[in-house]
Design a protein around this motif. Structure first.
Motif, PDB file in Angstrom:
ATOM      1  N   GLU A  38      40.712  17.531  38.106  1.00 15.78           N
ATOM      2  CA  GLU A  38      40.857  16.494  36.989  1.00 15.78           C
ATOM      3  C   GLU A  38      39.768  15.975  36.154  1.00 15.78           C
ATOM      4  N   ASN A  39      38.684  15.969  36.694  1.00 18.06           N
ATOM      5  CA  ASN A  39      37.305  15.420  36.226  1.00 18.06           C
ATOM      6  C   ASN A  39      36.566  16.247  35.669  1.00 18.06           C
ATOM      7  N   GLN A  40      35.670  15.875  34.541  1.00 27.16           N
ATOM      8  CA  GLN A  40      34.550  16.678  34.053  1.00 27.16           C
ATOM      9  C   GLN A  40      33.361  16.444  35.020  1.00 27.16           C
ATOM     10  N   ASN A  41      32.450  17.402  34.919  1.00 25.28           N
ATOM     11  CA  ASN A  41      31.265  17.492  35.756  1.00 25.28           C
ATOM     12  C   ASN A  41      31.510  17.110  37.176  1.00 25.28           C
ATOM     13  N   PRO A  42      32.401  17.862  37.850  1.00 20.12           N
ATOM     14  CA  PRO A  42      32.555  17.569  39.342  1.00 20.12           C
ATOM     15  C   PRO A  42      31.530  17.829  40.209  1.00 20.12           C
ATOM     16  N   THR A  43      31.605  17.385  41.488  1.00 20.50           N
ATOM     17  CA  THR A  43      30.321  17.592  42.179  1.00 20.50           C
ATOM     18  C   THR A  43      31.054  17.774  43.665  1.00 20.50           C
ATOM     19  N   TYR A  44      30.379  18.220  44.423  1.00 20.65           N
ATOM     20  CA  TYR A  44      30.992  18.278  46.047  1.00 20.65           C
ATOM     21  C   TYR A  44      31.617  16.947  46.434  1.00 20.65           C
ATOM     22  N   ARG A  45      31.083  15.934  46.075  1.00 19.22           N
ATOM     23  CA  ARG A  45      31.547  14.896  46.656  1.00 19.22           C
ATOM     24  C   ARG A  45      32.729  14.173  45.846  1.00 19.22           C
ATOM     25  N   ASN A  46      32.680  14.711  44.596  1.00 22.39           N
ATOM     26  CA  ASN A  46      33.934  14.045  43.615  1.00 22.39           C
ATOM     27  C   ASN A  46      34.365  15.201  42.644  1.00 22.39           C
ATOM     28  N   HIS A  47      35.278  15.876  43.253  1.00 19.67           N
ATOM     29  CA  HIS A  47      36.132  17.051  42.637  1.00 19.67           C
ATOM     30  C   HIS A  47      37.692  16.901  42.961  1.00 19.67           C
ATOM     31  N   PRO A  48      38.283  15.649  42.362  1.00 25.25           N
ATOM     32  CA  PRO A  48      39.755  15.609  42.477  1.00 25.25           C
ATOM     33  C   PRO A  48      40.551  16.812  41.924  1.00 25.25           C
ATOM     34  N   THR A 127      48.380  30.260  43.899  1.00 25.92           N
ATOM     35  CA  THR A 127      48.964  29.792  42.910  1.00 25.92           C
ATOM     36  C   THR A 127      48.387  30.839  41.586  1.00 25.92           C
ATOM     37  N   LEU A 128      49.111  30.759  40.494  1.00 17.18           N
ATOM     38  CA  LEU A 128      48.704  31.440  39.277  1.00 17.18           C
ATOM     39  C   LEU A 128      48.418  30.233  38.442  1.00 17.18           C
ATOM     40  N   GLU A 129      47.288  29.875  38.102  1.00 19.78           N
ATOM     41  CA  GLU A 129      47.016  28.639  37.019  1.00 19.78           C
ATOM     42  C   GLU A 129      46.280  29.111  35.947  1.00 19.78           C
ATOM     43  N   PRO A 130      46.572  28.603  34.656  1.00 16.29           N
ATOM     44  CA  PRO A 130      45.877  28.960  33.444  1.00 16.29           C
ATOM     45  C   PRO A 130      44.468  28.647  33.740  1.00 16.29           C
ATOM     46  N   PHE A 131      43.413  29.276  33.301  1.00 14.38           N
ATOM     47  CA  PHE A 131      41.982  29.141  33.159  1.00 14.38           C
ATOM     48  C   PHE A 131      41.689  27.415  32.653  1.00 14.38           C
ATOM     49  N   SER A 132      40.893  26.847  33.437  1.00 13.58           N
ATOM     50  CA  SER A 132      40.463  25.439  32.797  1.00 13.58           C
ATOM     51  C   SER A 132      38.796  25.532  33.119  1.00 13.58           C
ATOM     52  N   PRO A 133      38.055  24.750  32.594  1.00 17.34           N
ATOM     53  CA  PRO A 133      36.720  24.952  32.396  1.00 17.34           C
ATOM     54  C   PRO A 133      36.130  25.099  33.993  1.00 17.34           C
ATOM     55  N   PHE A 134      35.225  26.154  34.214  1.00 22.49           N
ATOM     56  CA  PHE A 134      34.577  26.177  35.475  1.00 22.49           C
ATOM     57  C   PHE A 134      33.269  25.470  35.223  1.00 22.49           C
ATOM     58  N   TRP A 135      33.237  24.735  36.493  1.00 19.46           N
ATOM     59  CA  TRP A 135      31.751  23.649  36.419  1.00 19.46           C
ATOM     60  C   TRP A 135      31.190  24.359  37.657  1.00 19.46           C
ATOM     61  N   ALA A 136      29.875  24.864  37.417  1.00 19.33           N
ATOM     62  CA  ALA A 136      29.130  25.524  38.566  1.00 19.33           C
ATOM     63  C   ALA A 136      28.653  24.368  39.660  1.00 19.33           C
ATOM     64  N   ALA A 137      28.818  24.674  40.833  1.00 23.84           N
ATOM     65  CA  ALA A 137      28.379  23.669  41.798  1.00 23.84           C
ATOM     66  C   ALA A 137      26.946  23.440  41.972  1.00 23.84           C
ATOM     67  N   GLU A 138      26.551  22.768  42.843  1.00 29.67           N
ATOM     68  CA  GLU A 138      24.981  22.339  42.699  1.00 29.67           C
ATOM     69  C   GLU A 138      24.393  23.448  43.204  1.00 29.67           C
ATOM     70  N   PRO A 139      23.013  23.398  43.054  1.00 33.72           N
ATOM     71  CA  PRO A 139      22.269  24.555  43.473  1.00 33.72           C
ATOM     72  C   PRO A 139      22.087  24.798  44.966  1.00 33.72           C
ATOM     73  N   GLU A 140      22.274  23.765  45.738  1.00 33.26           N
ATOM     74  CA  GLU A 140      22.366  23.858  47.217  1.00 33.26           C
ATOM     75  C   GLU A 140      23.651  24.903  47.712  1.00 33.26           C
ATOM     76  N   HIS A 141      24.632  24.877  46.859  1.00 32.56           N
ATOM     77  CA  HIS A 141      25.680  25.603  47.187  1.00 32.56           C
ATOM     78  C   HIS A 141      25.713  26.940  46.646  1.00 32.56           C
ATOM     79  N   GLN A 142      24.921  27.546  45.612  1.00 38.35           N
ATOM     80  CA  GLN A 142      24.693  28.790  45.279  1.00 38.35           C
ATOM     81  C   GLN A 142      24.192  29.645  46.278  1.00 38.35           C
TER      82      GLN A 142
END
Length: 164
Positions: A38-48, A127-142
């Motif tokens: 739902e949100n732009q620029n999601p984070t590990y703590r905020n990615h509803p 689930t089969l979901e249409p592509f939506s923006p992919f937001w890279a996770a924080e560096p510590e998760h890569q």
């Protein structure tokens, strides 16, 4: 570079998915992140609504979207809804984010093959979901499990042979 394509999938915690895909033939890069929410620029703590997903860059002359999905269904339990291992919630759903009709049709075909195989005790809930923006996770998760080899993962190869 014209043969490099991207695939977007989610199957529980992104750390384990990335670790297994990174060494597959034809995979040239992996990145973990958030997709389908739902949100732009999601984070590990905020990615509803976002799934913990993985962006897979692959060389289409060495592997295919179908082969990527085949492996995807071998390394996580696609029959559970919003759950993988100890992780519970929509962030951990099994999902394929298709970018076009061809990918959608391939995904449907592979799901049918997986269901018809009866290797899993239940029906595929992916689930089969249409592509939506992919937001890279924080560096510590890569590359998390490269940095923390004994870190948590619920992903492993459950079947020796492929579905396709």
């Amino acid at each position: 570079m014209e043969n490099i394509k991207k695939a977007y999938i989610a199957g529980g915690c992104f750390w384990g998915m990335e670790e297994l895909f990174r060494v597959r033939p034809g995979i040239v890069d992996t990145e973990v992140g958030y997709i389908g929410g739902e949100n732009q620029n999601p984070t590990y703590r905020n990615h509803p609504g976002h799934a913990e997903g993985i962006e897979i860059s692959y060389d289409a002359t060495q592997t295919s979207f179908e082969e990527i999905l085949d492996y995807f269904f071998r390394i996580h339990n696609p029959t559970t809804v919003d759950r993988q291992g100890n992780d519970i919630g929509s962030s951990y759903r099994s999902a394929i984010f298709y970018q076009n009709e061809e990918e959608l049709e391939i995904a449907k075909k592979v799901i049918k093959i997986v269901n018809d195989s009866n290797k899993w005790e239940g029906e595929v809930a992916t689930t089969l979901e249409p592509f939506s923006p992919f937001w890279a996770a924080e560096p510590e998760h890569q590359d998390y499990l490269q940095k923390h080899p004994n870190g948590y993962t619920c992903h492993f190869e459950r079947f020796d042979s492929s579905f396709i």
